[in-house]
Design a protein around this motif. Structure first.
Motif, PDB file in Angstrom:
ATOM      1  N   VAL B 273       0.810  -1.222   0.000  1.00  0.00           N
ATOM      2  CA  VAL B 273       0.000   0.000   0.000  1.00  0.00           C
ATOM      3  C   VAL B 273       0.844   1.273   0.000  1.00  0.00           C
ATOM      4  N   ALA B 274       2.159   1.123   0.096  1.00  0.00           N
ATOM      5  CA  ALA B 274       3.010   2.303   0.294  1.00  0.00           C
ATOM      6  C   ALA B 274       4.205   2.269  -0.663  1.00  0.00           C
ATOM      7  N   THR B 275       4.830   3.421  -0.806  1.00  0.00           N
ATOM      8  CA  THR B 275       5.962   3.534  -1.732  1.00  0.00           C
ATOM      9  C   THR B 275       7.242   2.936  -1.158  1.00  0.00           C
ATOM     10  N   ILE B 276       7.275   2.793   0.154  1.00  0.00           N
ATOM     11  CA  ILE B 276       8.424   2.161   0.826  1.00  0.00           C
ATOM     12  C   ILE B 276       7.850   1.234   1.905  1.00  0.00           C
ATOM     13  N   PRO B 277       8.652   0.335   2.468  1.00  0.00           N
ATOM     14  CA  PRO B 277       8.169  -0.441   3.614  1.00  0.00           C
ATOM     15  C   PRO B 277       7.681   0.550   4.675  1.00  0.00           C
ATOM     16  N   TRP B 278       6.443   0.393   5.155  1.00  0.00           N
ATOM     17  CA  TRP B 278       5.766   1.479   5.864  1.00  0.00           C
ATOM     18  C   TRP B 278       5.532   1.145   7.326  1.00  0.00           C
ATOM     19  N   ARG B 279       6.255   1.824   8.189  1.00  0.00           N
ATOM     20  CA  ARG B 279       6.069   1.634   9.633  1.00  0.00           C
ATOM     21  C   ARG B 279       4.897   2.499  10.085  1.00  0.00           C
ATOM     22  N   ALA B 280       3.921   1.875  10.810  1.00  0.00           N
ATOM     23  CA  ALA B 280       2.721   2.591  11.243  1.00  0.00           C
ATOM     24  C   ALA B 280       2.862   2.984  12.707  1.00  0.00           C
ATOM     25  N   HIS B 281       3.687   3.988  12.979  1.00  0.00           N
ATOM     26  CA  HIS B 281       3.947   4.399  14.362  1.00  0.00           C
ATOM     27  C   HIS B 281       2.673   4.856  15.062  1.00  0.00           C
ATOM     28  N   GLY B 282       1.828   5.590  14.332  1.00  0.00           N
ATOM     29  CA  GLY B 282       0.603   6.107  14.941  1.00  0.00           C
ATOM     30  C   GLY B 282      -0.312   4.975  15.402  1.00  0.00           C
ATOM     31  N   ALA B 283      -0.399   3.936  14.617  1.00  0.00           N
ATOM     32  CA  ALA B 283      -1.231   2.792  14.988  1.00  0.00           C
ATOM     33  C   ALA B 283      -0.648   2.085  16.211  1.00  0.00           C
ATOM     34  N   GLU B 284       0.676   2.000  16.272  1.00  0.00           N
ATOM     35  CA  GLU B 284       1.320   1.391  17.445  1.00  0.00           C
ATOM     36  C   GLU B 284       0.981   2.204  18.697  1.00  0.00           C
ATOM     37  N   ASP B 285       1.063   3.545  18.580  1.00  0.00           N
ATOM     38  CA  ASP B 285       0.762   4.402  19.720  1.00  0.00           C
ATOM     39  C   ASP B 285      -0.685   4.236  20.170  1.00  0.00           C
ATOM     40  N   ALA B 286      -1.587   4.013  19.183  1.00  0.00           N
ATOM     41  CA  ALA B 286      -3.015   3.898  19.505  1.00  0.00           C
ATOM     42  C   ALA B 286      -3.311   2.626  20.304  1.00  0.00           C
ATOM     43  N   LEU B 287      -2.431   1.640  20.217  1.00  0.00           N
ATOM     44  CA  LEU B 287      -2.663   0.361  20.894  1.00  0.00           C
ATOM     45  C   LEU B 287      -2.035   0.305  22.286  1.00  0.00           C
ATOM     46  N   ARG B 288      -0.937   1.010  22.464  1.00  0.00           N
ATOM     47  CA  ARG B 288      -0.097   0.836  23.655  1.00  0.00           C
ATOM     48  C   ARG B 288      -0.864   1.148  24.939  1.00  0.00           C
ATOM     49  N   GLY B 289      -0.827   0.191  25.874  1.00  0.00           N
ATOM     50  CA  GLY B 289      -1.427   0.402  27.203  1.00  0.00           C
ATOM     51  C   GLY B 289      -2.909   0.111  27.260  1.00  0.00           C
ATOM     52  N   LEU B 290      -3.513  -0.290  26.142  1.00  0.00           N
ATOM     53  CA  LEU B 290      -4.968  -0.507  26.129  1.00  0.00           C
ATOM     54  C   LEU B 290      -5.291  -1.979  25.890  1.00  0.00           C
TER      55      LEU B 290
END
Lengths: 205, 339
Positions: B273-290
């Protein structure tokens, strides 16, 4: 290993006609010493020495001097007269050019012949025994009518041998997944899977 | 295929030295390393790659072909074959996303040929890039434009695009490396160095022809993947147009460290889906601690695609990519991890 040398400048034998005759008699008596190589077809680029090197194919050594662009596929077909290996897409997408390299299935269209130095290549011509007895995978393909036009069949058979050796032929699902690199436009797939199961059950890979 | 001069050095030092000599004479020397050949020879036949000098690394494959899964890290030689790594019991057990990303890529034959180093450097499958009869391709001919922007772009990227290029990064292994914070060991005419894998690929921006941060003549010699709390609870989910032997339309590499149902740490990388291998930092942050629920997984997936920019034919990749990520997260959470 037979270490006789095959000079690429030697006159071409009439091996293709020989094979046709023997196929009609129901055997595939591959005799590597019949497979004398022709002179290279393509001119070498100016200034490139194109040093000779040894190709190890079907337990024989062929001394060749080729344009560096020559793929393993073209070397086998056009220079060693091993025309069992087939050119389909020539881009690594169809599997018709599959050969075994050091016992592993690879695509001869995406390898330079020069990269094969020191590596043993097996083509469909190298499977039958010298007295003409078919490899069990070849026999299984015949028993199950695992082809129609036959163009993809040498690649299918070599890939199937690799598939069993890798341990990826345990179930029909595994066979379909691990044979997905060999396309068959005649769609003989159910018969191909049945043939591989037969050879697997005979312990052949 | 155009003619080229060929050499087959017998050591890494000799190969790097040979390339260094060529680049010293001409910094833009049209020279290429040849490893497994599955990308380079294909593109040379298409007349997309036009090296005048090919340095064949096939004599070195024994030198850098190791697969060493250890307790603290996994070390993979750059010339290890995809198939060897995918089938290695230690990799399957302790670094599952690595093994799965390789097993789900290409065909058995290609996996027997392709080197790991070449795999992460494979070129896009954009059909305008691969066909020189299309004059406009900023990746192939800098400054010539982008035929995909107004063309058939169903397979193209929705993340990381620019007005100059929307070509999708095609690989799978790279997403696994990115999710697991892998490090590269590089060698070249200027010596050796290490590089975080996440710093290898460059966004297309205004220079789509520059795809990586490798220095001239550098090549990858080793991958080092640390074993962390989330490494074993990892997987690669790949959605394709057909069931096997196809590039990803959307894929997700995920790794989770759970405390019961609560996410202590998450690692997410997206492919297809992306032009480079795509790290989804925002999605990781949305999960952490929940607590990981379907709702939370969907929130994370929406976050991963918040910046997506669809083209004429590829808006479906946003829905598909979100669904793939959500399913990957829930599957990873349900894995039974042996102690």
């Amino acid at each position: 290993m037979d270490t006789e040398k095959h000079d690429t400048t030697a006159p071409s034998s009439n091996r293709r006609r020989f094979l046709v005759g023997s196929a009609l008699s129901g055997t595939v008596p591959f005799l590597p010493h019949e497979a004398e190589a022709r002179a290279p077809l393509a001119a070498r680029p100016p200034g490139d020495a194109a040093p000779g090197f040894a190709l190890h194919v079907n337990a024989h050594v062929y001394q060749v001097a080729l344009d560096p662009r020559t793929t393993l596929l073209d070397a086998l077909r056009e220079h060693l007269d091993l025309t069992g290996v087939k050119k389909g897409c020539d881009h690594g997408q169809c599997g018709a050019c599959t050969v075994l390299v050091e016992g592993r299935r690879e695509l001869s269209c995406l390898s330079l012949a020069a990269s094969m130095q020191g590596r043993e290549v097996t083509t469909i011509e190298g499977l039958a025994t010298p007295d003409g007895r078919l490899h069990p995978m070849q026999q299984a393909f015949m028993n199950h009518d695992a082809f129609q036009c036959g163009y993809c069949t040498p690649g299918q058979i070599l890939s199937a041998i690799g598939c069993i050796r890798e341990g990826h032929a345990g179930t029909p699902v595994d066979i379909r997944e691990y044979m997905s690199g060999n396309l068959c436009r005649c769609a003989a797939y159910p018969n191909i899977v049945a043939a591989i199961e037969q050879a697997r059950d005979q312990g052949e890979g | 295929m155009r003619s080229f001069q060929y050499s087959r050095p017998s050591s890494l030092t000799a190969a790097a030295g040979e390339m260094g000599g060529l680049l010293a004479q001409d910094p833009d020397a049209p020279a290429a390393y040849l490893a497994g050949g599955t990308t380079l020879l294909d593109l040379m036949k298409l007349d997309v790659a036009r090296p005048e000098r090919v340095i064949d690394l096939s004599a070195l494959r024994g030198e850098l072909g190791h697969v060493h899964p250890g307790a603290t890290e996994l070390r993979l030689g750059a010339f290890a074959r995809m198939a060897e790594v995918a089938a290695h019991p230690g990799v399957i057990a302790d670094y599952p996303v690595i093994a799965q990303s390789l097993a789900l890529a290409a065909s058995a034959q290609l996996r027997n040929m392709a080197s790991l180093g070449g795999n992460v450097l494979q070129r896009t499958r954009c059909s305008y890039f691969r066909d020189p009869s299309w004059a406009a391709c900023n990746k192939r001919t800098p400054g010539s434009g982008c035929a995909a922007l107004g063309g058939v772009n169903r397979a193209h990227a929705v993340l990381g695009t620019s007005e100059h290029c929307i070509a999708t990064y095609p690989g799978d292994f790279a997403q696994a490396l990115l999710a697991l914070d892998a490090t590269l060991v590089l060698a070249g005419p200027q010596g050796s160095r290490t590089l975080p894998f996440g710093s290898l690929h460059q966004l297309p921006a205004a220079t789509p022809h520059r795809e990586t941060t490798l220095l001239p003549g550098e090549l990858i010699t080793e991958f080092v993947i640390p074993a962390r709390a989330w490494t074993r609870r990892s997987l690669y989910l790949k959605v394709r147009d057909r069931e096997s032997y196809e590039f990803a339309v959307a894929s997700a590499a995920v790794a989770l460290d759970l405390d019961g149902d609560v996410v202590r740490e998450a690692r997410i990388a997206l492919g297809g889906v992306a032009t480079i291998p795509w790290r989804a930092h925002g999605a990781e942050d949305a999960l952490r601690g929940l607590t990981l629920t379907e709702t939370l997984a969907w929130t994370a997936a929406e976050n991963a695609f918040a910046a997506a920019r669809p083209q004429t034919h590829n808006a479906f990749k946003i829905d598909l990519g979100q669904a793939a990520l959500m399913r990957a997260l829930l599957q990873a959470a349900s894995l039974e991890i042996r102690p």
